[in-house]
Design an enzyme around this catalytic site. Structure first.
Site, short mmCIF file in Angstrom:
data_model
loop_
_atom_site.label_atom_id
_atom_site.label_comp_id
_atom_site.label_asym_id
_atom_site.label_seq_id
_atom_site.Cartn_x
_atom_site.Cartn_y
_atom_site.Cartn_z
CG ASP A 115 -1.71 1.24 1.41
OD1 ASP A 115 -1.86 1.98 0.41
OD2 ASP A 115 -2.19 1.50 2.53
CG ASN A 135 -3.00 5.32 -1.17
OD1 ASN A 135 -3.09 4.29 -0.51
ND2 ASN A 135 -3.90 5.67 -2.07
CG ASP A 149 -5.96 3.20 0.46
OD1 ASP A 149 -5.08 2.32 0.59
OD2 ASP A 149 -6.60 3.35 -0.61
CG ASP A 157 -1.40 1.61 -3.68
OD1 ASP A 157 -0.21 1.33 -3.93
OD2 ASP A 157 -1.75 2.31 -2.71
CG ASP A 167 -12.14 -16.02 -12.75
OD1 ASP A 167 -11.38 -16.31 -11.82
OD2 ASP A 167 -13.38 -15.92 -12.62
CD GLU A 216 -10.03 -20.41 -11.43
OE1 GLU A 216 -10.01 -20.53 -10.22
OE2 GLU A 216 -10.87 -19.71 -12.02
O1 TEU Z 1 -12.24 -19.19 -8.81
C1 TEU Z 1 -13.05 -20.23 -9.24
C2 TEU Z 1 -13.42 -21.29 -8.28
O2 TEU Z 1 -14.38 -21.97 -8.50
C3 TEU Z 1 -12.68 -21.60 -7.05
O3 TEU Z 1 -11.40 -21.24 -6.99
C4 TEU Z 1 -13.49 -21.15 -5.89
O4 TEU Z 1 -13.50 -19.77 -5.77
C5 TEU Z 1 -13.00 -21.70 -4.58
O5 TEU Z 1 -12.54 -22.98 -4.73
C6 TEU Z 1 -14.14 -21.64 -3.63
O6 TEU Z 1 -13.77 -22.05 -2.39
C7 TEU Z 1 -12.16 -18.03 -9.57
C8 TEU Z 1 -11.33 -16.99 -8.85
O7 TEU Z 1 -10.02 -17.45 -8.73
C9 TEU Z 1 -11.98 -16.69 -7.54
O8 TEU Z 1 -11.22 -15.81 -6.76
C10 TEU Z 1 -13.33 -16.10 -7.84
O9 TEU Z 1 -14.04 -15.92 -6.66
C11 TEU Z 1 -14.15 -16.95 -8.80
O10 TEU Z 1 -13.41 -17.48 -9.88
C12 TEU Z 1 -15.25 -16.13 -9.41
O11 TEU Z 1 -14.70 -15.20 -10.30
#
Ligand code: TEU
Length: 574
Positions: free
Chosen positions: A48, A50, A52, A56, A226, A280
């Site tokens: 961080d 600044n 807060d 950042d 994601d 992911e």
């Molecule tokens: O995560 C997807 C997901 O299904 C898992 O990692 C899940 O959040 C976890 O196992 C639950 O306990 C991705 C992102 O990495 C996560 O931070 C987000 O919350 C999710 O997608 C939604 O965007």
């Protein structure tokens, strides 16, 4: 002697000398992203600048020399976009704007220029299975049928006063919520405030490709995507069977057009730039992984597979696990990559508890053991911030200490509902919660671990006085310096990038030992995965020449056995 007879003799001699040698495989084609080490930054918790209490972008810029000194090649930045932060930025309100708490677009440009000046690349988080419900598209879409943005999302009428089908949301309850006039419901695999985008609408795909180009044109080198396997939905949206309800993610990851869309994304966007992409792969079963990563298919470069980090997990509960199962996972992972695909290796991220606390025993020695495993596997390592210090889980005891929507909703669904007692739930949540990974980075022994001069948004782990960058930097035996040595070794050793992987003792319940072989260059990693000493019998045919790296010291080139201290990890040249 004829040449062919000589060859046969040599081959036989090689077999006798090295019965546990890996099958000769063509090494994978060279790519920069197969040789690099990635470091994940969770910007809210990194630094961080600044006061807060929230990390950042300028904070990151100030720490670039630290990352360079560690040996990092690529930074993966968790979401930095404008967001109401229901899910800490995984709910994006504007894909082209920097979250005000994190800074401005000018700050982003300075940060990126700083990385590039140091020879580092940046990949960003592409969160396009869903947006925030505060995104302009959804604000329009919920005005009702007929709105030009209606089909950017997935709407269905409810059934008999309930939801359109029985899909559950990852954050509890139904994956459907009504909004706007007409009473139709929209689909959200995650929170109510994270409506799923409708990828079957070509306009949505064009918008996504456009925003990808926007960031690539700025100089970003790729994306972590994601929950990308979830983007295609079966238009019939049938109810899940009782069996499917045990693993809804496997249905969500198996939509009919997911591969068409990823191939289109490659054609339209990724192929036009020099990028790396990593998906992911939540819900992707082992057999299906290669469909995403085989280079010949033109989809993603890599995926994250979670069996390794989830080996001790059953939802929010922990379960016992065995080293042989972890070995089997890595073996399967390696085989599935073949020569046409590529893997990732990681022991933690912002969704998992701290690696050292659940795969190790919390000790610095176990942090070094896990690091050694991650950084000598065949696959691109993704190192999560703070793991290089041996940062541990937080000693949570009360539900009020958690920030994560997932923890708060679990509390509601499990405890408030009366299903489980708080006394049973809280100790398990403390071990499995995502907030364990999200406590502020521990820079020094100063107030708030040097993370902020203000009040940190999430409590600093009380162990920061011992575990922090400033204390570990001058200590030759620290976890941080072990990581530094591993990153330097990996950089200098092509066999650790491309060398064939072979587990030389899959059945040993305590020691994980494997070779990496590239032509004549051969390395052996031996890791004691326990807090008890180990006496490992070296399999026939493995001739150690020298110790390349030793996490605990004192290990000379052995004869027929290796004596390992608790959690000791040694890399030998063969
Ligand atoms: O995560 C997807 C997901 O299904 C898992 O990692 C899940 O959040 C976890 O196992 C639950 O306990 C991705 C992102 O990495 C996560 O931070 C987000 O919350 C999710 O997608 C939604 O965007």
């Amino acid at each position: 002697m004829s040449l062919s007879r000589l060859c046969r003799l040599l081959a036989t001699a090689a077999l006798v000398a090295a019965p546990v040698a890996a099958q000769p495989v063509e090494p994978a084609e060279r790519r920069w992203w197969k040789e690099d080490v990635v470091y994940q930054i969770y910007p809210r918790s990194f630094a961080d600048s600044n006061g807060d209490g929230v990390g950042d972008l300028n904070g990151i810029t100030q720490k670039l020399d630290y990352l360079k000194g560690l040996g990092v090649d690529v930074v993966w930045l968790s979401p930095h976009f404008d967001s109401p932060n229901t899910d800490n930025g995984y709910d994006i309100r504007d894909y082209r704007k920097v979250l005000a708490q994190f800074g401005t677009m000018a700050d982003f440009d300075v940060m990126l220029a700083g990385m590039r000046a140091r020879g580092m690349r940046l990949i960003i988080d592409l969160v396009v299975n869903h947006s925030s419900d505060e995104h302009r598209w959804f604000e329009e879409a919920k005005k009702g049928p007929g709105n030009p943005y209606r089909d950017y999302y997935i709407w269905r009428p409810g059934k008999a006063g309930g939801p359109p089908n029985n899909y559950p949301s990852f954050f509890g309850g139904s994956a459907w919520t009504p909004a706007g006039p007409g009473g139709d419901q929209y689909l959200h695999y995650f929170a109510v405030k994270q409506p799923d985008l409708n990828w079957d609408n070509p306009k949505v795909r064009a918008e996504v490709y456009d925003l990808m180009r926007f960031w690539l044109d700025k100089g970003v080198a790729g994306f972590r995507m994601d929950v990308i396997p979830f983007i295609s939905k079966d238009p019939a949206l049938p109810d899940l069977t009782a069996e499917q309800l045990k693993h809804p993610d496997q249905v969500y990851a198996n939509g009919p057009r997911v591969h068409d869309y990823l191939q289109e994304m490659r054609r339209e966007v990724l192929s036009k730039y020099d990028t790396m992409s990593v998906g992911e792969a939540v819900g992707v079963t082992p057999e299906k992984g290669p469909l995403f990563t085989a280079a010949s298919r033109g989809e993603l470069d890599m995926i994250f597979r979670f069996e390794g980090v989830n080996i001790d997990r059953d939802g929010w509960r922990t379960k016992p696990w065995k080293l042989v199962d972890l070995k089997r996972f890595y073996d399967d992972l390696d085989r599935s990559a073949g020569t046409d695909g590529w893997n990732t290796t990681f022991i933690g991220n912002h969704d998992k508890p701290r690696a050292v606390s659940h795969l190790g025993d919390g000790s610095p020695a176990s942090a070094k053991a896990l690091a050694t495993m991650m950084l000598t596997q065949r696959g691109t390592p993704f190192l999560y911030q703070g793991d290089e210090l041996g940062m541990t889980n937080y000693p949570f005891t009360r539900i009020e200490q958690y920030d994560d929507i997932s923890a708060r909703n679990l509390w509601r669904d499990q405890v408030v509902s009366g299903k489980v007692g708080a006394g049973e739930f809280l100790p398990e949540l403390a071990k499995t919660s995502r907030d364990n990974a999200r406590t502020p980075m521990q820079w020094s022994g100063a107030a708030n671990a040097g993370f902020t001069s203000g009040k940190p948004w999430l409590a600093v782990n009380p162990n920061y006085l011992a575990i922090n960058v400033a204390a570990e930097q001058p200590d030759r035996t620290s976890v941080l310096n072990h990581y530094r040595a591993l990153l330097a070794l990996r950089r200098a050793t092509p066999a650790l990038h491309y060398g064939a992987y072979a587990d030389v003792d899959p059945a040993d319940p305590q020691v994980y030992a494997y070779t990496r072989t590239l032509g004549a260059a051969r390395y052996l990693t031996v890791i004691n995965f326990s807090a008890a000493p180990a006496d490992w019998v070296v399999p026939q045919g493995l001739q150690m020449r020298s110790v390349v790296l030793d996490s605990a010291g004192g290990n000379a080139v052995p004869g027929g056995r290796v004596a390992l201290k608790p959690w000791q990890a040694v890399i030998y040249k063969l």
